[in-house]
Design a protein around this motif. Structure first.
Motif, PDB file in Angstrom:
ATOM      1  N   MET A  50       0.831  -1.206   0.000  1.00 49.91           N
ATOM      2  CA  MET A  50       0.000   0.000   0.000  1.00 49.91           C
ATOM      3  C   MET A  50       0.870   1.262   0.000  1.00 49.91           C
ATOM      4  O   MET A  50       0.598   2.234  -0.673  1.00 49.91           O
ATOM      5  CB  MET A  50      -0.883  -0.045   1.250  1.00 49.91           C
ATOM      6  CG  MET A  50      -2.129   0.804   1.163  1.00 49.91           C
ATOM      7  SD  MET A  50      -3.254   0.303  -0.142  1.00 49.91           S
ATOM      8  CE  MET A  50      -4.516   1.542   0.045  1.00 49.91           C
ATOM      9  N   ARG A  75       2.132   2.231  -3.313  1.00 47.15           N
ATOM     10  CA  ARG A  75       1.113   2.214  -4.342  1.00 47.15           C
ATOM     11  C   ARG A  75       1.390   3.270  -5.420  1.00 47.15           C
ATOM     12  O   ARG A  75       1.422   2.968  -6.603  1.00 47.15           O
ATOM     13  CB  ARG A  75      -0.217   2.492  -3.655  1.00 47.15           C
ATOM     14  CG  ARG A  75      -1.378   2.522  -4.552  1.00 47.15           C
ATOM     15  CD  ARG A  75      -2.600   2.561  -3.688  1.00 47.15           C
ATOM     16  NE  ARG A  75      -3.378   3.757  -3.964  1.00 47.15           N
ATOM     17  CZ  ARG A  75      -4.217   4.302  -3.085  1.00 47.15           C
ATOM     18  NH1 ARG A  75      -4.322   3.794  -1.872  1.00 47.15           N
ATOM     19  NH2 ARG A  75      -4.921   5.341  -3.415  1.00 47.15           N
ATOM     20  N   LEU A  89       2.565   2.732  -9.281  1.00 49.67           N
ATOM     21  CA  LEU A  89       1.656   3.273 -10.300  1.00 49.67           C
ATOM     22  C   LEU A  89       2.418   4.271 -11.178  1.00 49.67           C
ATOM     23  O   LEU A  89       2.337   4.228 -12.415  1.00 49.67           O
ATOM     24  CB  LEU A  89       0.469   3.950  -9.619  1.00 49.67           C
ATOM     25  CG  LEU A  89      -0.594   4.526 -10.556  1.00 49.67           C
ATOM     26  CD1 LEU A  89      -1.162   3.431 -11.453  1.00 49.67           C
ATOM     27  CD2 LEU A  89      -1.723   5.168  -9.757  1.00 49.67           C
ATOM     28  N   ARG A 133       4.623   2.523 -13.577  1.00 52.55           N
ATOM     29  CA  ARG A 133       3.913   1.954 -14.734  1.00 52.55           C
ATOM     30  C   ARG A 133       3.488   3.061 -15.698  1.00 52.55           C
ATOM     31  O   ARG A 133       3.625   2.927 -16.910  1.00 52.55           O
ATOM     32  CB  ARG A 133       2.699   1.170 -14.258  1.00 52.55           C
ATOM     33  CG  ARG A 133       3.055  -0.237 -13.812  1.00 52.55           C
ATOM     34  CD  ARG A 133       1.840  -1.147 -13.862  1.00 52.55           C
ATOM     35  NE  ARG A 133       0.814  -0.712 -12.930  1.00 52.55           N
ATOM     36  CZ  ARG A 133       0.779  -1.067 -11.648  1.00 52.55           C
ATOM     37  NH1 ARG A 133       1.723  -1.848 -11.158  1.00 52.55           N
ATOM     38  NH2 ARG A 133      -0.173  -0.656 -10.866  1.00 52.55           N
ATOM     39  N   LEU A 134       2.994   4.176 -15.139  1.00 55.48           N
ATOM     40  CA  LEU A 134       2.572   5.282 -15.999  1.00 55.48           C
ATOM     41  C   LEU A 134       3.755   5.815 -16.795  1.00 55.48           C
ATOM     42  O   LEU A 134       3.651   6.135 -17.981  1.00 55.48           O
ATOM     43  CB  LEU A 134       1.972   6.409 -15.161  1.00 55.48           C
ATOM     44  CG  LEU A 134       0.632   6.074 -14.494  1.00 55.48           C
ATOM     45  CD1 LEU A 134       0.217   7.190 -13.549  1.00 55.48           C
ATOM     46  CD2 LEU A 134      -0.443   5.867 -15.557  1.00 55.48           C
ATOM     47  N   GLY A 173     -11.548   9.294  -9.248  1.00 56.91           N
ATOM     48  CA  GLY A 173     -11.443   9.341  -7.790  1.00 56.91           C
ATOM     49  C   GLY A 173     -10.076   9.653  -7.237  1.00 56.91           C
ATOM     50  O   GLY A 173      -9.870   9.558  -6.031  1.00 56.91           O
ATOM     51  N   ALA A 174      -9.095  10.026  -8.087  1.00 58.53           N
ATOM     52  CA  ALA A 174      -7.774  10.345  -7.543  1.00 58.53           C
ATOM     53  C   ALA A 174      -7.827  11.720  -6.879  1.00 58.53           C
ATOM     54  O   ALA A 174      -8.378  12.648  -7.440  1.00 58.53           O
ATOM     55  CB  ALA A 174      -6.739  10.344  -8.653  1.00 58.53           C
ATOM     56  N   GLN A 175      -7.250  11.824  -5.663  1.00 52.85           N
ATOM     57  CA  GLN A 175      -7.261  13.102  -4.962  1.00 52.85           C
ATOM     58  C   GLN A 175      -6.096  13.962  -5.449  1.00 52.85           C
ATOM     59  O   GLN A 175      -5.160  13.459  -6.060  1.00 52.85           O
ATOM     60  CB  GLN A 175      -7.149  12.855  -3.463  1.00 52.85           C
ATOM     61  CG  GLN A 175      -8.292  11.985  -2.983  1.00 52.85           C
ATOM     62  CD  GLN A 175      -8.232  11.693  -1.505  1.00 52.85           C
ATOM     63  OE1 GLN A 175      -7.243  11.970  -0.856  1.00 52.85           O
ATOM     64  NE2 GLN A 175      -9.302  11.123  -0.985  1.00 52.85           N
ATOM     65  N   GLN A 176      -6.178  15.270  -5.117  1.00 55.28           N
ATOM     66  CA  GLN A 176      -5.132  16.190  -5.558  1.00 55.28           C
ATOM     67  C   GLN A 176      -3.748  15.727  -5.114  1.00 55.28           C
ATOM     68  O   GLN A 176      -2.788  15.762  -5.871  1.00 55.28           O
ATOM     69  CB  GLN A 176      -5.394  17.590  -4.999  1.00 55.28           C
ATOM     70  CG  GLN A 176      -6.574  18.262  -5.654  1.00 55.28           C
ATOM     71  CD  GLN A 176      -6.552  19.771  -5.432  1.00 55.28           C
ATOM     72  OE1 GLN A 176      -5.722  20.288  -4.705  1.00 55.28           O
ATOM     73  NE2 GLN A 176      -7.456  20.455  -6.086  1.00 55.28           N
ATOM     74  N   SER A 177      -3.681  15.279  -3.848  1.00 55.71           N
ATOM     75  CA  SER A 177      -2.378  14.857  -3.337  1.00 55.71           C
ATOM     76  C   SER A 177      -1.884  13.619  -4.094  1.00 55.71           C
ATOM     77  O   SER A 177      -0.686  13.455  -4.321  1.00 55.71           O
ATOM     78  CB  SER A 177      -2.465  14.571  -1.842  1.00 55.71           C
ATOM     79  OG  SER A 177      -3.430  13.564  -1.628  1.00 55.71           O
ATOM     80  N   ILE A 221       1.699  10.988  -7.814  1.00 51.24           N
ATOM     81  CA  ILE A 221       1.911  10.177  -9.011  1.00 51.24           C
ATOM     82  C   ILE A 221       2.890  10.878  -9.950  1.00 51.24           C
ATOM     83  O   ILE A 221       3.898  10.302 -10.379  1.00 51.24           O
ATOM     84  CB  ILE A 221       0.570   9.911  -9.738  1.00 51.24           C
ATOM     85  CG1 ILE A 221      -0.304   8.984  -8.894  1.00 51.24           C
ATOM     86  CG2 ILE A 221       0.814   9.308 -11.113  1.00 51.24           C
ATOM     87  CD1 ILE A 221      -1.718   8.831  -9.410  1.00 51.24           C
TER      88      ILE A 221
END
Lengths: 235, 828
Positions: B1, B4, B8, B11-12, B296-300, B305
């Motif tokens: 977690m 995470r 991510l 991968r991006l 649903g991704a938050q600003q933070s 990311i």
């Protein structure tokens, strides 16, 4: 907000409740009212069509329901939680837990393959086995041979099928669809709609469908007709 | 977690990489890191080499001067750090031979001396001198030729130094670390330290200067110096090349500053590339981010990311950049091979680390602001495509970029003055000229109805979105300014050096010329066909008080003042200000006696102000004079320079001698023999070896500067090209639409050329103004060069800007007109 408190509230209440919703925007020529005194509620598992002519406020309503935008006044409860109580991040969290989207213009990420596009919402909530789940759903929508293709290599119908898979992959309680067939020819459009309703039934999702297509709207259990920002009739 | 977002992001990043989204950004960063590493390494190695060569003038890497022998613990510490050590003792001693008296400067040297450089000696004929790193054997002495003539001696004779008799075995013609102002020396007698005790001169209270010489590894020297500094007492100081040999120190300082400037220039250019490509990257990721937010991704989370993505990208690209920079530096050095000394200093790992840090710092300063904008992407953009997040506040954008540039500048130059000068000049010019450009763009709309279609399309594109155009113009300007400034400063720095040290710069000083010999000496010089500089009268004296306060209470430890008050100075008088000198404060006299003009550095060091009263001890008598002016002196010019110049008639009561300097080519060295024979009392000081060495250092510095400049220019061109590329998306889209609507290829090509050339022209004009201002600031505050207006900059820069940006834009958009609109649209 914790997940437990959300679950408790959810059981007994409508998935969406809208009271006295108003939306105004300020333009260079003064204030423009888009929605006035909109009231309705939607129970879990219902399928609801929002119809109306261009400019009647359909898409604005959809944006407000998803918490993508904030109303000028009025209350929207999503799964029992008043959106006004949340900041943008709180609304984002709520979306990640409850809401799936299908858009008219597909909104696939161009640099992601079909499978990666479907995996994305799972990755954002750190779900287990995103690859496997995405693959399973893409097979369900008949794209098992297109997993590694990029959006620009897919036809419009195929892109919308990827978008459907992406919308359903997190098993959302609420699916918001904005003119899902608007960019497709009528035959492909029909296929997509069939698929949408099938998946909706299979996954027991509440569906809110924005469309100006009366025939499509009539497939839903209820219809909310908007005209100049107000509800003219609920069928 | 916990990982995470990291996984991510990874991968991006991989997906973006695969799809080619990152290539321009990565290229910008690669250029930034590779060039700053290469320059950092090259600069560091050249600097170390130059400092190493300059160390020859100290005969060591580090010298501690003291009134007593150094404590054993200090020497033990040096030994522990594997530093080599030698020491010398210097004192004045009167020799008496054949009924003649001569005040000499005796120097006792230990084995190992000189630790750097070499001595030159002859057995009589000045044309047959040999280089040596040996020292006089015990029982022998090496002396200046003047000792022989003044005392009527020949080589092989004996002299008494104190109570010890020594055999004169050789003539000393060059010693690397001869201190003091060059033309006021007593003739040298060099003896072996083993004979020192036997002379009986070293009594308690005797006036002896101890010099301890150290040489070794740079890191060990640094450690030693750091350890040593706090323990020095007022009579001890670390001798610095910059103070001990100002003529070399100044050249080194300027060269180091230029290398620093070049590093900043390259970082600035790369910063522009990074800012532009990040901007493009950000704009291309609004939709993706809106979708993240919608899902649903938050600003933070968005920040995390993208933050991770940039950290990973930054680290990987910086590492690759370091490697590339390393090879570039090797390549440049191999090109310079024949011209650089064999034993080039090795590259330091620290320079590589700085390259890496530079990359990350530049990335942070230039990429973070556009990236922060992504965080504010509204999820509503998925429904309304036109909704773009507000740009980050200008304070953040420019503040962060300026901050990172300031930090980098400061680190490269270690010079707060240069940093603030450049920043302030650049910033104010940018603000003022940016506004003017905005106005010009607005005004250019008035032209539109009166010009042809392709001109209208081209100019319209620029004036429609003045803010976008201005930021592009600014970006190109910064690149052009960087290139122009490094080119102009280099050209004039080199010209200044060349002018300062012409091929016939004086390479010999003649001193101790008595008034009665003056005319005869001038005649003989004329007969030999030698032209000399002016003849300066010299009186030896020591500064003892300022406004009645003992100078020893005024000088801080290790300052120039401390050095100048601890020995006799050469005092002179003159009716006019010497050519190389400049009045800083006060005015020149018009005839009144007992006025004095003080050198700026010394005045600052001793806090001497105009109208202060200075007291001097001259041959036991006290002379008082009032400060009339403060002068700046070009220490790096090989002409006689003085700390103190008096008004005429002030020093009339004291015995004086004269000094002059002249140029003598190597093949005419025999002329010296004639001079010495005719005037045995005169001291001839040969600085040709020193001058040669100085010129060699300048030549190497020049060469290094040339290559660094080439590198900066190459980086500039690359970035201009990349920057044009990264600003193409919107233009390409419009061009495709125009083609679909039936615009001809010819029309599009012409309007593209006009648009980009106009962009380059504006950028060039802006750059010319900023460059002129920056050069003025640099010259007056940093390089001490004379400023003149550069009309050629105003002509060339706009022209070059128009051609470069025009060609780059024309080249980059050619695919739009040649490919099918359908495929171009799909690729957008």
């Amino acid at each position: 907000m914790t997940e437990d408190s959300l679950m408790k509230r959810r059981a007994e209440e409508p998935i969406i409740a809208v009271e006295n919703l108003c939306k105004q925007v300020t333009t260079s020529e003064g204030t423009l009212t888009i929605l006035t005194s909109v009231n309705f509620s939607i129970k879990p598992g219902e399928t609801v069509a929002v119809t109306g002519a261009s400019g009647s406020g359909k898409s604005t309503l959809l944006g407000l329901l998803a918490g993508l935008d904030v109303p000028t006044s009025g209350i929207i409860r999503l799964a029992g939680v008043s959106l006004a109580e949340l900041d943008e991040d709180g609304r984002a969290y709520l979306r990640s837990q409850y809401v799936g989207f299908v858009f008219q213009s597909f909104q696939l990420l161009p640099s992601f393959t079909a499978q990666e596009n479907v995996m994305l919402p799972l990755e954002l909530i750190a779900a287990a086995d995103p690859g496997l789940k995405a693959r399973a759903l893409l097979e369900r929508v008949g794209l098992e041979h297109r997993l590694q293709h990029y959006p620009r290599q897919l036809s419009g119908g195929e892109q919308q099928r990827v978008a459907l898979a992406r919308a359903f992959v997190t098993l959302p309680k609420l699916l918001l669809a904005d003119e899902p067939t608007g960019n497709l020819d009528s035959k492909t459009g029909r296929t997509i709609i069939e698929l949408l309703f099938e998946l909706n039934q299979e996954k027991n999702t509440t569906l809110v469908l924005v469309t100006h297509d009366e025939a499509l709207a009539s497939r839903c259990e209820r219809m909310i007709r908007l005209e100049a920002g107000t509800i003219q009739e609920e069928v | 977690m916990r990982y995470r977002y990291f996984t991510l992001a990874l991968r991006l990043l991989a997906r973006d990489w695969r799809s080619g989204e990152l290539s321009i950004l990565a290229a910008g960063l690669l250029i930034a890191v590779a060039s700053s590493t290469a320059i950092s390494l090259l600069g560091d190695r050249l600097r170390q080499t130059m400092v190493g060569q300059a160390a020859e003038f100290l005969a060591a890497d580090l010298v501690v001067s003291s009134h007593d022998a150094l404590p054993d613990a200090w020497l033990a510490r040096a030994q522990q750090l594997s530093l080599r050590h030698a020491n010398t003792e210097e004192f004045s001693s009167v020799l008496v031979e054949n009924d003649e008296l001569l005040l000499t400067g005796v120097k006792a040297v230990s084995s190992g001396y000189p630790l750097r450089g070499y001595l030159r000696t002859t057995s009589g004929d000045i044309t047959e001198e040999v280089k040596t790193v040996d020292i006089p054997a015990p029982g022998t002495a090496w002396v200046d030729g003047r000792v022989l003539s003044a005392l009527n001696l020949k080589l092989g004779a004996e002299i008494a130094v104190g109570e010890q008799r020594l055999c004169l075995s050789r003539l000393l013609t060059y010693e690397p670390d001869r201190r003091g102002d060059l033309y006021s020396l007593s003739p040298r007698v060099m003896i072996n330290q083993a004979d020192l005790a036997a002379t009986g001169i070293l009594q308690p209270g005797s006036h002896v200067h101890y010099y301890d010489l150290f040489a070794g590894d740079e890191a060990a020297l640094k450690t030693f110096k750091r350890w040593l500094k706090p323990q020095l007492n007022p009579g001890q100081r670390i001798v610095d090349i910059h103070e001990d040999r100002p003529e070399i120190g100044h050249a080194l300082t300027r060269a180091e500053r230029y290398l620093g400037l070049a590093s900043i220039v390259v970082v600035l250019i790369a910063g522009v590339a990074i800012a532009m490509s990040t901007r493009r990257y950000t704009e291309r990721h609004f939709d993706v981010t809106a979708m993240f937010r919608c899902l649903g991704a938050q600003q933070s989370s968005i920040l995390r990311i993208y933050g991770w993505q940039f950290c990973i990208l930054g680290a990987l690209t910086s590492l690759a950049g370091c490697l590339v920079g390393w090879f570039i530096q090797l390549g440049l050095l191999s090109l310079l091979k024949g011209l650089l000394p064999q034993d080039l200093a090795s590259a330091s790992g620290l320079a590589v680390a700085f390259g890496l840090a530079t990359g990350l710092m530049t990335l942070l300063g230039f990429a973070l602001p556009p990236l922060l904008r992504l965080r504010r992407t509204s999820p509503l953009k998925v429904l309304r495509r036109d909704l773009e997040p507000l740009p980050s506040s200008a304070w953040i954008v420019y503040g962060l970029a300026m901050l990172s540039i300031a930090v980098l500048m400061w680190r490269y130059t270690d010079d707060l003055k240069m940093t603030t000068t450049l920043l302030l000049a650049g910033l104010s010019a940018t603000l003022v000229l940016g506004s003017i450009t905005w106005l010009l763009l607005k005004l250019s709309r008035l032209l539109l109805p009166h010009v042809g279609l392709s001109w209208r399309f081209g100019l319209q594109n620029l004036s429609r979105q003045p803010q976008t155009s201005i930021s592009q113009i600014l970006a190109f300007s910064v690149t052009l300014v960087a290139m122009v400034v490094s080119l102009v400063v280099r050209t004039e720095l080199l010209a200044d050096w060349k002018q300062q040290l012409p091929a016939d710069a004086p390479n010999h000083f003649a001193l101790n010329i008595f008034g009665k010999d003056l005319d005869g000496f001038k005649r003989l010089l004329a007969q030999e066909g030698v032209t000399s500089s002016a003849f300066y009268p010299i009186v030896r004296g020591r500064l003892i008080a300022v406004n009645g306060v003992d100078v020893h209470q005024l000088a801080s430890k290790e300052s120039q003042g401390e050095e100048a008050i601890s020995r006799d100075l050469s005092l002179t008088w003159s009716a006019s200000l010497p050519l190389d000198n400049k009045l800083v404060r006060g005015s020149w006299w018009t005839g009144e006696p007992f006025q004095v003009s003080v050198e700026q550095g010394l005045a600052d060091s001793l806090h001497i102000k105009l109208k202060d009263e200075l007291a001097f001890n001259i041959s036991g008598q006290t002379l008082r004079a009032t400060v009339r002016s403060i002068r700046s002196v070009r220490w790096d010019a090989m002409t006689p320079n003085f700390y103190m110049i008096f008004s005429p008639a002030t020093l009339d009561a004291y015995p004086s001698t004269y000094l002059t300097s002249f140029y003598l080519p190597a093949q005419r060295k025999t002329a010296l023999n004639h001079l010495v024979k005719a005037f045995p009392g005169i001291t001839i000081l040969e600085v040709d070896v020193l001058l040669e060495q100085f010129q060699r250092i300048l030549k190497q510095v020049t060469l290094a500067i040339e290559y660094v400049l080439l590198f900066a220019l190459a980086a500039g061109f690359t970035v201009l090209f990349a920057a044009v590329r990264s600003s193409l998306d919107a233009r390409v889209y419009e061009d495709v639409l125009l083609r679909i609507l039936g615009a001809s290829r010819h029309l599009l090509r012409r309007s593209q050329l006009i648009e980009f050339a106009a962009l380059g022209l504006f950028a060039g004009l802006l750059a010319a103004a900023i460059a002129e201002l920056t050069i003025w600031a640099l010259y007056s505050r940093v390089f001490a060069l004379a400023y003149r207006f550069h009309w050629e900059i105003w002509l060339m820069t706009p022209a070059i800007g128009a051609v470069l940006v025009g060609v780059a834009g024309f080249w980059n958009t050619r695919s739009v007109v040649n490919a099918s609109p359908q495929s171009t649209l799909q690729n957008l």
